[in-house]
Design a protein around this motif. Structure first.
Motif, PDB file in Angstrom:
ATOM      1  N   VAL A 161      -0.769  -4.107  -4.884  1.00  0.00           N
ATOM      2  CA  VAL A 161      -0.312  -5.283  -4.263  1.00  0.00           C
ATOM      3  C   VAL A 161      -1.138  -5.631  -3.270  1.00  0.00           C
ATOM      4  N   LEU A 162      -1.698  -4.754  -2.298  1.00  0.00           N
ATOM      5  CA  LEU A 162      -2.628  -4.979  -1.363  1.00  0.00           C
ATOM      6  C   LEU A 162      -3.652  -3.630  -1.201  1.00  0.00           C
ATOM      7  N   LYS A 163      -5.057  -4.308  -1.390  1.00  0.00           N
ATOM      8  CA  LYS A 163      -5.757  -3.356  -1.179  1.00  0.00           C
ATOM      9  C   LYS A 163      -6.480  -3.460   0.246  1.00  0.00           C
ATOM     10  N   ALA A 164      -6.106  -2.672   0.790  1.00  0.00           N
ATOM     11  CA  ALA A 164      -6.472  -2.530   2.437  1.00  0.00           C
ATOM     12  C   ALA A 164      -6.360  -1.162   2.995  1.00  0.00           C
ATOM     13  N   GLY A 165      -7.055  -0.910   4.127  1.00  0.00           N
ATOM     14  CA  GLY A 165      -6.743   0.189   4.858  1.00  0.00           C
ATOM     15  C   GLY A 165      -5.445   0.282   5.549  1.00  0.00           C
ATOM     16  N   VAL A 166      -4.663   1.266   5.223  1.00  0.00           N
ATOM     17  CA  VAL A 166      -3.278   0.843   5.682  1.00  0.00           C
ATOM     18  C   VAL A 166      -2.949   2.286   6.547  1.00  0.00           C
ATOM     19  N   ASP A 167      -2.612   2.359   7.847  1.00  0.00           N
ATOM     20  CA  ASP A 167      -2.277   3.401   8.810  1.00  0.00           C
ATOM     21  C   ASP A 167      -0.945   4.230   8.277  1.00  0.00           C
ATOM     22  N   ARG A 168       0.135   3.153   7.962  1.00  0.00           N
ATOM     23  CA  ARG A 168       1.416   3.848   7.481  1.00  0.00           C
ATOM     24  C   ARG A 168       2.059   2.931   6.817  1.00  0.00           C
ATOM     25  N   LEU A 169       2.547   3.293   5.631  1.00  0.00           N
ATOM     26  CA  LEU A 169       3.352   2.124   5.120  1.00  0.00           C
ATOM     27  C   LEU A 169       4.882   2.912   5.390  1.00  0.00           C
ATOM     28  N   LEU A 170       5.752   1.841   5.608  1.00  0.00           N
ATOM     29  CA  LEU A 170       6.910   1.955   6.436  1.00  0.00           C
ATOM     30  C   LEU A 170       8.192   1.712   5.426  1.00  0.00           C
ATOM     31  N   PHE A 171       8.314   0.760   4.821  1.00  0.00           N
ATOM     32  CA  PHE A 171       9.674   0.552   3.923  1.00  0.00           C
ATOM     33  C   PHE A 171       9.402  -0.747   3.489  1.00  0.00           C
ATOM     34  N   ALA A 172      10.515  -0.917   2.341  1.00  0.00           N
ATOM     35  CA  ALA A 172      10.650  -2.257   1.806  1.00  0.00           C
ATOM     36  C   ALA A 172      11.617  -2.970   2.437  1.00  0.00           C
ATOM     37  N   GLY A 173      11.685  -4.347   2.333  1.00  0.00           N
ATOM     38  CA  GLY A 173      12.682  -5.045   3.110  1.00  0.00           C
ATOM     39  C   GLY A 173      13.871  -5.095   2.460  1.00  0.00           C
ATOM     40  N   PRO A 174      15.085  -5.007   3.200  1.00  0.00           N
ATOM     41  CA  PRO A 174      16.282  -4.888   2.602  1.00  0.00           C
ATOM     42  C   PRO A 174      16.787  -6.472   1.954  1.00  0.00           C
ATOM     43  N   LYS A 175      15.948  -7.496   2.539  1.00  0.00           N
ATOM     44  CA  LYS A 175      16.698  -8.696   2.121  1.00  0.00           C
ATOM     45  C   LYS A 175      15.421  -9.470   1.275  1.00  0.00           C
ATOM     46  N   SER A 176      13.953  -9.354   1.919  1.00  0.00           N
ATOM     47  CA  SER A 176      12.921  -9.805   1.259  1.00  0.00           C
ATOM     48  C   SER A 176      12.126  -8.874   0.336  1.00  0.00           C
ATOM     49  N   ARG A 177      11.237  -9.738  -0.679  1.00  0.00           N
ATOM     50  CA  ARG A 177      10.647  -8.906  -1.507  1.00  0.00           C
ATOM     51  C   ARG A 177       9.214  -8.598  -0.910  1.00  0.00           C
ATOM     52  N   SER A 178       9.524  -7.708   0.424  1.00  0.00           N
ATOM     53  CA  SER A 178       8.408  -7.239   1.247  1.00  0.00           C
ATOM     54  C   SER A 178       8.050  -5.908   1.367  1.00  0.00           C
ATOM     55  N   ALA A 179       6.960  -5.529   1.619  1.00  0.00           N
ATOM     56  CA  ALA A 179       6.758  -3.979   2.108  1.00  0.00           C
ATOM     57  C   ALA A 179       6.169  -4.248   3.600  1.00  0.00           C
ATOM     58  N   VAL A 214       3.880  -7.463   3.597  1.00  0.00           N
ATOM     59  CA  VAL A 214       3.122  -8.146   2.568  1.00  0.00           C
ATOM     60  C   VAL A 214       4.176  -8.464   1.439  1.00  0.00           C
ATOM     61  N   ASP A 215       4.069  -9.713   0.962  1.00  0.00           N
ATOM     62  CA  ASP A 215       4.945 -10.209  -0.017  1.00  0.00           C
ATOM     63  C   ASP A 215       4.499  -9.516  -1.415  1.00  0.00           C
ATOM     64  N   LEU A 216       5.556  -8.803  -2.224  1.00  0.00           N
ATOM     65  CA  LEU A 216       5.231  -7.988  -3.271  1.00  0.00           C
ATOM     66  C   LEU A 216       4.948  -8.619  -4.432  1.00  0.00           C
ATOM     67  N   ASP A 217       5.267 -10.133  -4.527  1.00  0.00           N
ATOM     68  CA  ASP A 217       5.037 -10.828  -5.809  1.00  0.00           C
ATOM     69  C   ASP A 217       3.575 -11.501  -5.527  1.00  0.00           C
ATOM     70  N   SER A 218       3.327 -12.242  -4.360  1.00  0.00           N
ATOM     71  CA  SER A 218       2.121 -12.782  -4.102  1.00  0.00           C
ATOM     72  C   SER A 218       1.132 -12.213  -3.444  1.00  0.00           C
ATOM     73  N   GLY A 219       1.323 -11.171  -2.646  1.00  0.00           N
ATOM     74  CA  GLY A 219       0.192 -10.248  -1.995  1.00  0.00           C
ATOM     75  C   GLY A 219      -0.027 -11.054  -0.782  1.00  0.00           C
ATOM     76  N   LYS A 220       0.600 -12.088  -0.300  1.00  0.00           N
ATOM     77  CA  LYS A 220       0.336 -12.815   0.898  1.00  0.00           C
ATOM     78  C   LYS A 220       0.745 -11.806   2.008  1.00  0.00           C
ATOM     79  N   THR A 221       0.059 -11.618   3.016  1.00  0.00           N
ATOM     80  CA  THR A 221       0.564 -10.833   4.323  1.00  0.00           C
ATOM     81  C   THR A 221       0.647 -11.496   5.652  1.00  0.00           C
ATOM     82  N   ARG A 222       1.707 -11.211   6.511  1.00  0.00           N
ATOM     83  CA  ARG A 222       1.995 -11.810   7.594  1.00  0.00           C
ATOM     84  C   ARG A 222       1.860 -10.767   8.829  1.00  0.00           C
TER      85      ARG A 222
END
Length: 432
Positions: free
Chosen positions: A97-115, A135-143
């Motif tokens: 979904v996201l090619k990037a240097g990630v320090d820590r993966l936290l959790f999935a959103g309880p309402k949105s399709r986000s990590a 990051v949106d898990l469908d589009s890969g867009k980050t905020r």
């Protein structure tokens, strides 16, 4: 988006893979080619179907009480050195979904399709300033969500409006900080010490010594919330207790559980607090010398706190529940071969899972059975009946399995080094 080093747990998983690469692996199919269906087989002991979800070097699945699933239950998030991946919970095929240097993966959103995840500059130690992203898990867009001065985010609330975390507002004494810091290559902490006769301590004993020293140092800490929409950070609670293990109720967006960390027999560990800082409440009071309680998690109803209780440590073990609304309490005795690093409750609230330990190396379903009729005001005793679903006889528990029920209750996902390297697996559960 800035690059940052891999999470310390990813580094640890990679180090474990390298350290155990000479181990003998059990019979299982070879890894599937990219894009193919993942390898699967029947566990020769339990007869249950096992799927090898991902065996990439450095693969990391979330801690047992961090949600890895989308609200629809169709995707599971996890981390590799390449970035954030998802697995389809129907087919177990995966994609990046996201090619990037990630320090820590936290959790999935309880309402949105986000990590949710954090990044950190390469020259910043673990616990230093970081940036929170989604990051949106469908589009890969980050905020970008927020910039944090230190510490780490640990929880997201039920309506996905708040994050919560902790940080040390003053640094620990240098020697305590040094031993608690993890090696950037191996991911291992530098626990070391000597006994009263000057002899070197084992790793486990040195860790215990370090935890006692960290607790005694009374390092100033702050628990905070972050508003996801604006990035605004607010203080919830300040203390010189060692604050850790934050987890929001899955139904009450303003109720937060946390722990006082340290040697379990020396702390009143389990607490709740409202996000406005009110109603600080101790959940379990020790009544026996040497008693320990910990590895707390929320029940599916969002009202019951479950935890591992030993009376005293090394003695009788209980899976204990306390309903914070009704006051009801349950204690299910845990047999020696049922003892687990972590327990978890099934989505329908009818079963538990256990990830085993050296006395019983299994991924198991655990059915609670009452021994007595419930009486108002008294603890209801019971026991657990085991249904073993995955054989972990070759597993080394230096790697915690951290099992998760899929939202449909049909699979348990876990990690293991039984093939000589850390791998994410899923075991299909028997029908009930």
């Amino acid at each position: 988006m800035p690059a940052s080093p891999l999470t310390r747990l990813t580094r640890l998983a990679l180090a474990l893979a390298l350290a155990t690469s000479g181990a003998v692996a059990p019979a299982a199919p070879a890894a599937a080619p990219a894009g193919a269906a993942p390898a699967s087989w029947l566990d020769t002991t339990t007869g249950q179907r096992i799927v090898r979800v991902d065996d990439s070097p450095g693969v990391y699945a979330l801690y047992f009480n961090y949600n890895p699933f989308t609200p629809q239950g169709d995707l599971m998030i996890y981390l590799t050195p390449e970035g954030i991946r998802v697995a389809d919970t129907k087919t177990w095929q995966t994609r990046l979904v996201l090619k990037a240097g990630v320090d820590r993966l936290l959790f999935a959103g309880p309402k949105s399709r986000s990590a949710y995840y954090t990044t950190r500059a390469t020259n910043v130690d673990d616990g230093g300033p970081s940036t929170v992203w989604a990051v949106d898990l469908d589009s890969g867009k980050t905020r970008r969500i927020a910039e944090l001065p230190g510490g780490r985010v640990m929880a997201i609330n039920a309506d996905e409006t708040l994050l919560a975390g902790v940080w040390e507002t003053s640094p620990p004494p240098p020697e305590i900080a040094r031993q608690g810091r993890r090696d950037p290559v191996t991911g291992s902490p530098a626990y070391a010490g000597v006994d009263k006769d000057g002899k070197p301590l084992s790793f486990a004993a040195a860790k215990g010594q370090w935890m006692a020293a960290r607790l005694a140092a009374r390092v100033p800490m702050e628990m905070y919330s972050v508003t996801i929409a604006t990035g605004e950070r607010k203080t919830i609670h300040r203390a010189t207790d060692w604050l850790n293990h934050l987890k929001f109720s899955p139904t009450d967006p303003a109720l937060l559980m946390f722990c006082h960390e340290g040697p379990w027999h020396e702390v009143d560990r389990i607490w709740t607090i409202r996000t406005d800082g009110s109603q600080l409440t101790k959940i379990h009071t020790r009544t026996m010398a040497g008693e320990i309680a910990g590895h707390e998690f929320w029940g599916r109803d969002g009202q019951t706190v479950w935890y591992d209780l030993q009376t005293p440590r090394g003695g009788v073990t209980w899976l204990t529940g306390r309903n914070l609304v009704t006051g009801e309490q349950w204690r299910y005795e845990v047999a020696r071969d049922q003892a687990s690093y972590h327990f978890m409750q099934s989505p329908d609230g009818q079963m538990f899972s256990g990830d085993g330990g050296n006395a019983g190396k299994w991924i198991s379903l655990l059915k609670p059975v009452l021994r007595e009729r419930p009486v108002p005001g008294l603890i209801t005793p019971g026991k657990l009946e085991s249904i073993r679903v995955a054989d972990l006889s070759r597993h080394d528990y230096t790697l915690e399995p951290n099992q998760h029920f899929t939202p449909d209750g049909k699979w348990l996902v876990y990690r293991s080094n039984l093939e000589g390297r850390p791998v994410i697996y899923a075991v299909e559960l028997p029908p009930r």
